[in-house]
Scaffold this active site. Structure first.
Site, PDB file in Angstrom:
ATOM      1  N   GLU A 133      18.915  -5.563  14.994  1.00  0.00           N
ATOM      2  CA  GLU A 133      20.187  -5.684  14.266  1.00  0.00           C
ATOM      3  C   GLU A 133      21.273  -5.964  15.296  1.00  0.00           C
ATOM      4  O   GLU A 133      21.346  -5.294  16.327  1.00  0.00           O
ATOM      5  CB  GLU A 133      20.477  -4.367  13.525  1.00  0.00           C
ATOM      6  N   GLU A 138      32.595  -4.603  13.429  1.00  0.00           N
ATOM      7  CA  GLU A 138      32.364  -3.332  12.749  1.00  0.00           C
ATOM      8  C   GLU A 138      33.407  -2.305  13.175  1.00  0.00           C
ATOM      9  O   GLU A 138      33.798  -2.257  14.337  1.00  0.00           O
ATOM     10  CB  GLU A 138      30.968  -2.774  13.077  1.00  0.00           C
TER      11      GLU A 138
END
Ligand SMILES: *[C@@H]1O[C@H](CO)[C@@H](O)[C@H](O)[C@H]1NC(C)=O
Ligand SMILES: *[C@@H]1O[C@H](CO)[C@@H](O)[C@H](O)[C@H]1NC(C)=O
Length: 317
Positions: A133, A138
């Protein structure tokens, strides 16, 4: 003399190519809905959201586009029943998957506000964390700066020093099984890289290069004169060698990218609360009011700025 000839070719061709990639997609405006599909799944990160399908999203105005923008937002009109489903929100996943590539995300606005946890990331949902990932954008609860991170299967770490990057090492163990899946994060060197400050200046560009032996992410503010021409004006190729020192640099020195990173989809989502933003210690530290879930339930208008507005996504391989 075939052998020396082929060696000579290699020595000419490889340096000439350098880190040049050719454009495979430029996605703008309404094309986002052709290249991505809405995922009306239960949020795997336990957020106080209900990811809706395309019909509901269009009916409620949660996705919309112009010729130059694509917008995804959270419902900002409904007071929620505490015992009912979460706030309507959007999660989109690319139809295509990618191994080595460059992706330039030109973003005008990202979701902001208490309880928000927006992300732009790459993952193979069917085989997480074994295929890896890559988290490009974020953050939670308006807390700058942006955080870049990798999450992997067991035995993948990053060096704590000698990283050729402008950002700050936050943690070095990428394995999702360790440290409550904190991942091996890097904090951006630019406080305008996330949240309200990012939105105030009209956003900017996030560029990610996934090569065989490293992953790099760069960030340029909207008004940064040093943004490379091939980032600001997407063309047929990009040359990442000319982009300078990245904000985040993940070298494959003690990981083995070949086994830890597979073919990944790109995802944009907006969740609220959940495992990260809603972690009580994290939520309290941010200075946000009440408890996270209670805030989401009772304050629809607090989510008026909880939207992504994307200008374009340019992909090179
Ligand atoms: C770091 O990266 C920049 C940009 O690619 C490069 O110019 C520089 O030589 C690198 N420095 C080191 C110590 O590797
Ligand atoms: C919802 O958000 C949109 C866009 O930011 C805004 O125009 C609208 O006034 C908001 N509605 C409410 C009820 O806050």
């Amino acid at each position: 003399m075939k052998f020396p000839l082929s060696l000579a070719l290699v020595s000419i061709v490889v340096p000439a190519l350098g880190a040049t990639y050719s454009q495979t997609d430029v996605i703008t405006g309404p094309e986002f809905l052709k290249n991505f599909a809405l995922e009306d799944i239960v949020d795997p990160t336990n957020g106080r959201v209900k990811y809706v399908n395309l019909a509901t999203a269009q009916q409620d105005g949660l996705v919309s586009s112009t010729s130059t923008t694509f917008t995804m937002r959270v419902d900002n009109t409904t007071v929620l029943d505490p015992n009912g489903p979460g706030r309507n929100s959007i999660r989109i996943k690319s139809i295509n998957t990618y191994t080595t590539h460059v992706v330039v995300a030109n973003i005008n606005h990202m979701p902001q506000g208490c309880a928000t946890w927006p992300a732009f990331w790459e993952v193979d949902e069917a085989d997480w964390p074994n295929q890896g990932e890559i988290d490009i954008v974020e953050g939670v609860n308006d807390q700058e700066p942006n955080m870049y991170s990798l999450h992997t299967g067991p035995s993948c770490t990053m060096p704590s020093t000698d990283r050729n990057q402008t950002g700050t090492v936050l943690s070095t163990d990428c394995s999702a099984a360790d440290n409550s899946n904190a991942g091996c994060g890097v904090g951006s060197s630019d406080s305008n890289s996330y949240g309200p400050a990012f939105n105030l200046m009209g956003g900017g560009w996030y560029a990610t290069e996934r090569a065989e032996s490293f992953i790099k992410v760069w960030f340029w503010e909207r008004n940064d004169d040093s943004v490379p021409v091939d980032v600001a004006n997407p063309g047929n190729t990009v040359n990442t060698d000319k982009w300078g020192t990245p904000d985040a640099y993940f070298p494959d020195t003690s990981c083995n990218f070949g086994t830890h990173f597979g073919s990944l989809n790109m995802i944009f989502d907006i969740t609220l609360c959940g495992d990260f933003a809603g972690n009580p210690a994290v939520y309290e530290k941010s200075g946000c009011p009440s408890t996270c879930v209670d805030f989401v339930n009772k304050n629809p208008s607090a989510f008026s700025e909880a939207y992504w507005e994307l200008a374009s996504l340019s992909i090179y391989q």
